[in-house]
Each structure stands twice: as C-alpha cells, then as structure tokens.
Design an enzyme around this catalytic site. Sequence first.
Site, PDB file in Angstrom:
ATOM      1  N   CYS A 146      13.936  11.018   5.950  1.00 19.24           N
ATOM      2  CA  CYS A 146      13.542  10.991   7.316  1.00 19.24           C
ATOM      3  C   CYS A 146      15.518  11.057   7.793  1.00 19.24           C
ATOM      4  O   CYS A 146      15.416  10.949   9.597  1.00 19.24           O
ATOM      5  CB  CYS A 146      13.276   9.492   7.848  1.00 19.24           C
ATOM      6  SG  CYS A 146      13.797   8.515   7.348  1.00 19.24           S
TER       7      CYS A 146
ATOM      8  N   GLU B  60       9.671   1.681   9.916  1.00 19.76           N
ATOM      9  CA  GLU B  60      10.592   2.860  10.211  1.00 19.76           C
ATOM     10  C   GLU B  60      10.770   3.958  10.538  1.00 19.76           C
ATOM     11  O   GLU B  60       9.846   4.713   9.489  1.00 19.76           O
ATOM     12  CB  GLU B  60      11.531   2.497   8.840  1.00 19.76           C
ATOM     13  CG  GLU B  60      13.429   3.131   8.934  1.00 19.76           C
ATOM     14  CD  GLU B  60      12.800   4.356   8.513  1.00 19.76           C
ATOM     15  OE1 GLU B  60      12.690   5.373   8.788  1.00 19.76           O
ATOM     16  OE2 GLU B  60      12.621   4.905   7.067  1.00 19.76           O
TER      17      GLU B  60
ATOM     18  N   LYS C 178       1.516  -1.187   0.309  1.00 25.26           N
ATOM     19  CA  LYS C 178      -0.147  -0.013  -0.402  1.00 25.26           C
ATOM     20  C   LYS C 178       0.983   1.394  -0.176  1.00 25.26           C
ATOM     21  O   LYS C 178       1.164   1.770   0.766  1.00 25.26           O
ATOM     22  CB  LYS C 178      -0.897  -0.295   1.008  1.00 25.26           C
ATOM     23  CG  LYS C 178      -1.578   1.160   1.109  1.00 25.26           C
ATOM     24  CD  LYS C 178      -2.824   2.236   0.169  1.00 25.26           C
ATOM     25  CE  LYS C 178      -3.294   3.751   0.774  1.00 25.26           C
ATOM     26  NZ  LYS C 178      -2.273   4.065   1.047  1.00 25.26           N
TER      27      LYS C 178
ATOM     28  N   GLU D 233      10.505  16.938  13.677  1.00 25.44           N
ATOM     29  CA  GLU D 233      10.260  16.340  12.545  1.00 25.44           C
ATOM     30  C   GLU D 233       9.508  17.556  10.874  1.00 25.44           C
ATOM     31  O   GLU D 233       8.390  17.725  11.502  1.00 25.44           O
ATOM     32  CB  GLU D 233      10.829  15.000  11.990  1.00 25.44           C
ATOM     33  CG  GLU D 233      10.789  15.106  10.633  1.00 25.44           C
ATOM     34  CD  GLU D 233      10.914  13.481  10.006  1.00 25.44           C
ATOM     35  OE1 GLU D 233      11.676  13.368   9.882  1.00 25.44           O
ATOM     36  OE2 GLU D 233       9.893  12.631  10.403  1.00 25.44           O
TER      37      GLU D 233
END
Length: 491
Positions: free
Chosen positions: A296, A262, A186, A395
């Site tokens: 990331c 992750e 997905k 972030e």
Amino acid sequence: MSNLRPTESEATPLLIDGKLVPGAGGVFATYNPATEELLGYAANADAADMDSAIAAARRAFDNTDWSRNHSFRAQCIRQLRDALMSHVDELREITIAEVGAPRMLTAGPQLEGPIADMGFAADLAESYEWETDLGTATPMGIKTNRTLRREAVGVVGAITPWNFPHQINLAKLAPALAAGNTVVLKPAPDTPWCAALVGKVIAEETDIPPGVVNVITSDDHRIGAQLAEDPRVDIISFTGSTRTGKAVMVAAAASLKKVFLELGGKSAFIVLDDADVASACSVAAFSVCVHAGQGCALSTRLLVPRSHYQAALEATVRTLTGMRPGDPNKPGTVCGPVISAAQRERVERYIAVAKAEGGTIACGGGRPAGKEAGYFVEPTLITDVSNNSTVAQEEIFGPVLVLIPYDSDDDAIAIANDSPYGLSGAVWGTDPQRVKKVVDGVRTGTLSVNGGVWYSADAPFGGYKQSGIGREMGVAGFEEYLETKLIASAG
C-alpha cells in the site's frame, strides 16, 4: 509444523480460548500463487466460532489481571517472539509458498523484521508511563489531586490483509497485547496459514493465558463484519482497501467502538530537476516491482520534470524490463506473483482501462512469456495519461507505474496532493531548500528523502485523507490501543 498439509484432516486449526480447534464450517483450501498448486487446508470458522472467540477475549479481559500485569505481558510477548524465531525457517517456507513473497524479503519485512520488532512492544509495556501526576489544583475552590492514567481499551478485533501477513499481524498483535488488551485476529482468507501457525505457537509454546489471543481463519467475509459489529469488541484495527475500510467504519458505528484504519495509497515519487534523474527513476521502477507491487505504501506515480521526461522514460523502461517476474523461492527474485487469479485480472483490467483512456504501455502490460502457471504480471509502465486518469487515481496493487510530467516544484506538489490518498511518497533532489519545500507541501503520512527508509518498529506509520485513521507502530501505534482516565481525588 509441516510445510504442506495436502489432506483436509491436516488443516491448520483455529485458536479459541487457548485451544486449537477445527472450524465448524469445515475447511477451505489455500494455494501457491507462483504455481497455482494446492498447498493444503485451513480451518473454516463460522459465526458460532467467531462468537466463541469474542466471548473468550471478553472473559480474558474482564476476569483476569492481564490488562494490569505489565511485566507479565512483556514476558509473554518476548516469549512469543523467541518461539516464532525458533520456527523461522518453517515460517519462511510457508510465507514464500502461501504469500508468493520473494525469499529475500523474508529476511526483512515479510518475516524476520516483524518478529524482531515485537521486542519494541515488550519494552514499552515495561517502560511506558502508565500514570502521570498532574499535580494539585483547586477547581471551584476544591483542592484536588489529579492523576492521568492510561489503560487498555479492551477487546481488539484485528482484521488483516494478505500482502505482508506477518508484518501486519504482528504489528497489531504485539502493541495490542503490550497495552493490555485481548485480541481476536481475523486474517485474510488468501493467507490463513501465516496466522494459524502463529496461533499454534501461542497455544503450545507461550504462557499467554487462554482467551487473550484468538485466531479465526475463514473464507467467509461476513465473519469479519461480525467482528466489527459485535458490541463486545471495543476497537477494530483494520488494514486493507479503502472501500472495505469504509464498510468497517459503518459496521462499527452502531456500537461507537474505536476504529483504527490503515488503508490504500497512490503515492507519488517526485524527482526534482537537480537530481540524478536516471538513477532516481531506476529506484522508483525497482521499488514498484518489489513483491509484485503489492504494497500500500509503494510509490506508483512517478512525477518527473517535463524537461527531463525523455531521460526519465528511458531509465524507467530500462529498469522495468530488467525486472523479470520469477520464482519467489529463488534468492534473487524481487518480483514474484500477485496473490491470486482475481488479483491478476484486476491488474489487467486497469491496464486495459489505461489504454482505453488514451494511455501508452511503454513496457510490460501482459503476462510474462514462459510463465504458464502462476499469477504473474509483467512490470508495466503507463505513459501519456494525466493525473486525472483512472490509473493515476486508483490503487492497482500490482507492478504498475504511471509516469507523469510536471512543470515546476509547485506543480509537482499539487499533482502529488491531487489524490484521495495520502499514505507515503518520496522526493529526490540535491537542493535542501527545494526538498524541504516539497516535504512541507506534500500531505502524506511518510516521505522518503533521497532513499531514506521510514520503516522501523519505533516509527509510526499511517496516512492522511482516505489512507486511514490513526497510526501503526511506534509509540503512537501503541497508544491507539489505550484509553485515557483522569482520577481526581479531593484533599
């Protein structure tokens, strides 16, 4: 494959049980983030489509020898790798258009690198020690021969983001298949074509059996939750934000399925006072502009000695102001657009928060002049904030760097670790003992020393703390998709 599908009738299809099919939910549009133009449409799966895909993956795992035929799996993975490479030019144009990825990156981690890396997984399927003889023991006086066997987990639900779609899709798909699993993939709704076209190649140009790989594109985020919740799925492999990762864990908890995550990062780039401070800061500034900071593992906190602060500031500003956002199609572009208007607004909100908290925008902070179309953000340096500030703790996922001074090596380590994340980072210095002290002290999954590159097919990647659970790539990433069975035979 055509690079543009301007009409709904030409939407990219789903792959379910070996067949390319339209979505029961119709279609949804995909756009070019550099121009804001409509690229075309992708099949929009609904809950019934996802149910069919999960059922197909379950049948393929339970009713075929896919999980046991190691050589056949290796053959199929190499076949897929070679087929994708034969379409690399078409895939390159799609990736630049849909992701906004700079052309230069498609020769590496945005496309060609991940395709080539599939060979590592294929080799593992053939060379891995699937059974280990533990010898004979006599527990409770019974002579017993023990064998340790590693087996596929079962059905993998792979949920992936938009920033490096090929790298992340294939870094899940190849080892999961090599380990003997079946997969429901997905992808993010921002980049459906990258995954859908891999599905098309699987269906038309490989011997991968029906149901082994299913590709479900949808703009409905509940479809991803459905995949995480379904008890027929044995493991969820998710890459994305920490907030969404927590929701995935909750969804998976009801059936106690394995979860590999992750997640986000707020990595520190530590410049020691014996380093060439200007050069190191220039590297940090350059790296945060790569793909508009949408990585990331990029280091977005630049930690510099207080005694060298002014030199660090000048070098960082000089590099950032020279990194002009541009057309990702042009060979020299490093900083392209962010993925969407919503993502640009997110970045701009963080810059506004930095100002409200007393920070200074040393350079950038807005939209580049002359870019009326496209989701571009100027490379930005934020100063005069502490490590406790919002922009140093959260972030941002844009070309934004925070400059923070420190007073000693121990202070630098403490600041680096003062974060909910622990994904990556860097240290620059010339004294090996001081560098080792920082490497030993910083709690993070990967560390680059003086420019070393940790990305490789055989190297595990993942983080500490809220940066995730488990590892991707390498043997460790392959083993995330395995269960352990002990067989004890009397005699």
